[in-house]
Design a protein around this motif. Structure first.
Motif, short mmCIF file in Angstrom:
data_model
loop_
_atom_site.label_atom_id
_atom_site.label_comp_id
_atom_site.label_asym_id
_atom_site.label_seq_id
_atom_site.Cartn_x
_atom_site.Cartn_y
_atom_site.Cartn_z
N ASP A 1 4.42 47.17 35.80
CA ASP A 1 4.58 48.32 34.90
C ASP A 1 5.66 49.20 35.50
O ASP A 1 5.51 49.70 36.59
N ALA B 1 7.62 52.09 36.72
CA ALA B 1 7.39 53.50 37.03
C ALA B 1 6.05 53.99 36.48
O ALA B 1 5.93 55.09 35.97
N GLY B 2 5.02 53.17 36.63
CA GLY B 2 3.72 53.48 36.07
C GLY B 2 2.98 54.62 36.75
O GLY B 2 2.18 55.31 36.13
N SER B 3 3.27 54.86 38.03
CA SER B 3 2.60 55.94 38.75
C SER B 3 3.25 57.26 38.39
O SER B 3 4.44 57.47 38.65
N LYS B 4 2.48 58.16 37.82
CA LYS B 4 3.04 59.46 37.44
C LYS B 4 3.39 60.31 38.66
O LYS B 4 4.29 61.13 38.62
N ALA B 5 2.68 60.10 39.77
CA ALA B 5 2.91 60.90 40.97
C ALA B 5 4.15 60.44 41.73
O ALA B 5 4.96 61.26 42.17
N THR B 6 4.33 59.12 41.90
CA THR B 6 5.43 58.61 42.73
C THR B 6 6.49 57.85 41.95
O THR B 6 7.53 57.52 42.49
N ARG B 7 6.21 57.51 40.69
CA ARG B 7 7.08 56.71 39.84
C ARG B 7 7.31 55.31 40.40
O ARG B 7 8.29 54.64 40.08
N ARG B 8 6.39 54.85 41.23
CA ARG B 8 6.45 53.46 41.70
C ARG B 8 5.77 52.57 40.68
O ARG B 8 4.85 52.97 39.98
N SER B 9 6.22 51.34 40.64
CA SER B 9 5.66 50.36 39.71
C SER B 9 4.49 49.65 40.37
O SER B 9 4.37 49.63 41.59
N LYS C 1 0.59 48.59 44.23
CA LYS C 1 1.75 49.44 43.98
C LYS C 1 2.93 48.95 44.82
O LYS C 1 2.77 48.63 46.00
N LYS D 1 -1.89 47.44 33.66
CA LYS D 1 -1.87 48.43 32.58
C LYS D 1 -3.28 48.88 32.22
O LYS D 1 -4.24 48.14 32.39
#
Length: 195
Positions: free
Chosen positions: A44, A46-54, A73, A172
């Motif tokens: 996914d 940039a799925g992490s809202k905090a770090t934008r890591r996939s 992650k 997801k």
């Protein structure tokens, strides 16, 4: 855990609701008469809202049975969805190589190449195209070992429609119907389900 939020509490409730509703769910292994290795991988972007890591997710089947899966992650922020998917492919190929080595050590012969299914056509193109493009320089060189494994006939890649992507379950947030569908596709059964 020191200062949980309402959103984290709601996520916990979802997990507990799922666990309570599926005490008899497990994997049933069946002899399908082959030892082919298949892997479905997904990410996914940039799925992490905090770090934008996939988040990378993959599931590996041997002989049609799920034997390995992971959701993790990624270590760095990907600049594109193709890069995130390619990193997921890289992790998946590492797992395939490990499974192949394990099968060899325990004396089970497998059919090569193993099939790696991905739903991102750009990532598949990067893996199969031996020409190094300016647009792919931002992907680390160590990720390009996928190409070596393709050349060695250890892995072959293939496109899977997003609707048939089994690794979606690991990357997801999905609704109950989709979760049930993917669990069935992964070979999970409920021993308490009415027959």
């Amino acid at each position: 855990m020191a200062s949980p939020t309402v959103a984290q509490w709601e996520a916990l409730e979802h997990i507990l609701y799922y666990l309570k509703g599926s005490p008899g769910r497990g994997l049933l292994y069946t002899d399908y008469g082959h030892t082919k290795i298949e892997c479905f991988c997904d990410a996914d972007h940039a799925g992490s809202k905090a770090t934008r890591r996939s988040t990378t997710g993959y599931c590996v089947f041997v002989g049609g049975n799920l034997i390995s899966w992971r959701s993790k992650k990624q270590g760095i922020v990907s600049k594109s969805s193709a890069e995130a998917e390619y990193r997921a492919m890289s992790q998946s190929v590492q797992e395939i190589v490990w499974v192949l080595q394990l099968m060899k050590e325990i004396g089970i012969t497998t059919v090569l190449p193993a099939k790696l299914w991905c739903d991102n056509k750009a990532a598949l193109h990067i893996a199969s195209n031996s020409v190094f493009h300016e647009r792919t320089k931002h992907i680390e060189i160590d990720c390009h070992f996928i190409r070596d494994k393709i050349k060695e006939n250890v892995v072959s890649t293939g496109h899977v429609r997003s609707d048939d992507q089994l690794a979606d379950l690991l990357t997801k947030a999905l609704n109950g119907t989709r979760v049930e569908y993917l669990c069935n596709k992964l070979g999970m059964t409920n021993i308490y389900a009415p027959t």
